[in-house]
Design a protein around this motif. Structure first.
Motif, mmCIF file in Angstrom:
data_model
loop_
_atom_site.group_PDB
_atom_site.id
_atom_site.type_symbol
_atom_site.label_atom_id
_atom_site.label_comp_id
_atom_site.label_asym_id
_atom_site.label_seq_id
_atom_site.Cartn_x
_atom_site.Cartn_y
_atom_site.Cartn_z
ATOM 1 N N LYS A 51 0.824 -1.208 0.000
ATOM 2 C CA LYS A 51 0.000 0.000 0.000
ATOM 3 C C LYS A 51 0.859 1.259 0.000
ATOM 4 C CE LYS A 51 -4.078 -1.899 2.267
ATOM 5 N NZ LYS A 51 -4.891 -1.866 3.486
ATOM 6 N N LYS A 52 1.852 1.298 0.881
ATOM 7 C CA LYS A 52 2.650 2.524 1.029
ATOM 8 C C LYS A 52 3.587 2.762 -0.150
ATOM 9 C CE LYS A 52 5.822 4.972 4.078
ATOM 10 N NZ LYS A 52 5.133 6.199 4.360
ATOM 11 N N TYR A 53 4.259 1.710 -0.607
ATOM 12 C CA TYR A 53 5.301 1.876 -1.625
ATOM 13 C C TYR A 53 4.871 1.399 -3.010
ATOM 14 C CZ TYR A 53 8.247 2.917 2.335
ATOM 15 O OH TYR A 53 8.781 3.490 3.466
ATOM 16 N N ASP A 54 3.640 0.928 -3.124
ATOM 17 C CA ASP A 54 3.105 0.488 -4.415
ATOM 18 C C ASP A 54 4.014 -0.539 -5.085
ATOM 19 O OD1 ASP A 54 1.200 0.431 -6.459
ATOM 20 O OD2 ASP A 54 2.254 1.968 -7.607
ATOM 21 N N VAL A 55 4.472 -1.498 -4.293
ATOM 22 C CA VAL A 55 5.296 -2.584 -4.828
ATOM 23 C C VAL A 55 4.458 -3.848 -4.893
ATOM 24 C CG1 VAL A 55 7.524 -1.687 -4.052
ATOM 25 C CG2 VAL A 55 6.203 -3.140 -2.522
ATOM 26 N N ARG A 56 4.829 -4.728 -5.775
ATOM 27 C CA ARG A 56 4.136 -6.009 -5.908
ATOM 28 C C ARG A 56 4.966 -7.071 -5.207
ATOM 29 N NH1 ARG A 56 0.978 -9.671 -7.147
ATOM 30 N NH2 ARG A 56 1.020 -11.146 -8.858
ATOM 31 N N ILE A 57 4.339 -7.739 -4.240
ATOM 32 C CA ILE A 57 5.009 -8.808 -3.514
ATOM 33 C C ILE A 57 4.274 -10.100 -3.848
ATOM 34 C CG2 ILE A 57 5.627 -9.718 -1.260
ATOM 35 C CD1 ILE A 57 5.582 -6.759 -0.275
#
Length: 87
Positions: A53-59
């Motif tokens: 949510k905060k860093y808009d990364v895909r995990i």
């Protein structure tokens, strides 16, 4: 220590409500899970969702590198920076 690492340490403390833990108590290369900071799988799930949510990364939990990404604050910072997100 980079500013992203410092930011991530504060983010981990806040997100996981870690009492009696200060940013300076966390070594950037210290293990986050089991040994080191002692986080567990529930913490990993909470932290993963919050980071997305905060860093808009895909995990992707199926990615074989996910354990490496979450091994330490430094690895998390490198993962976020490598994803090309502006922080």
């Amino acid at each position: 220590m980079t500013s992203l690492e410092t930011e991530l340490k504060a983010f981990i403390i806040e997100t996981l409500n870690l009492e009696d833990v200060d940013v300076n108590d966390i070594d950037s290369e210290e293990a986050l899970f089991v040994d080191g900071l002692g986080l567990d799988s529930i913490d990993a799930l909470e932290l993963g969702v919050a980071l997305q949510k905060k860093y808009d990364v895909r995990i992707d939990a199926k990615d074989e590198n996910v354990k490496t990404h979450f091994a330490s604050v430094r690895n998390l910072a490198n993962f976020i920076q490598a994803s090309g997100k502006q922080v």
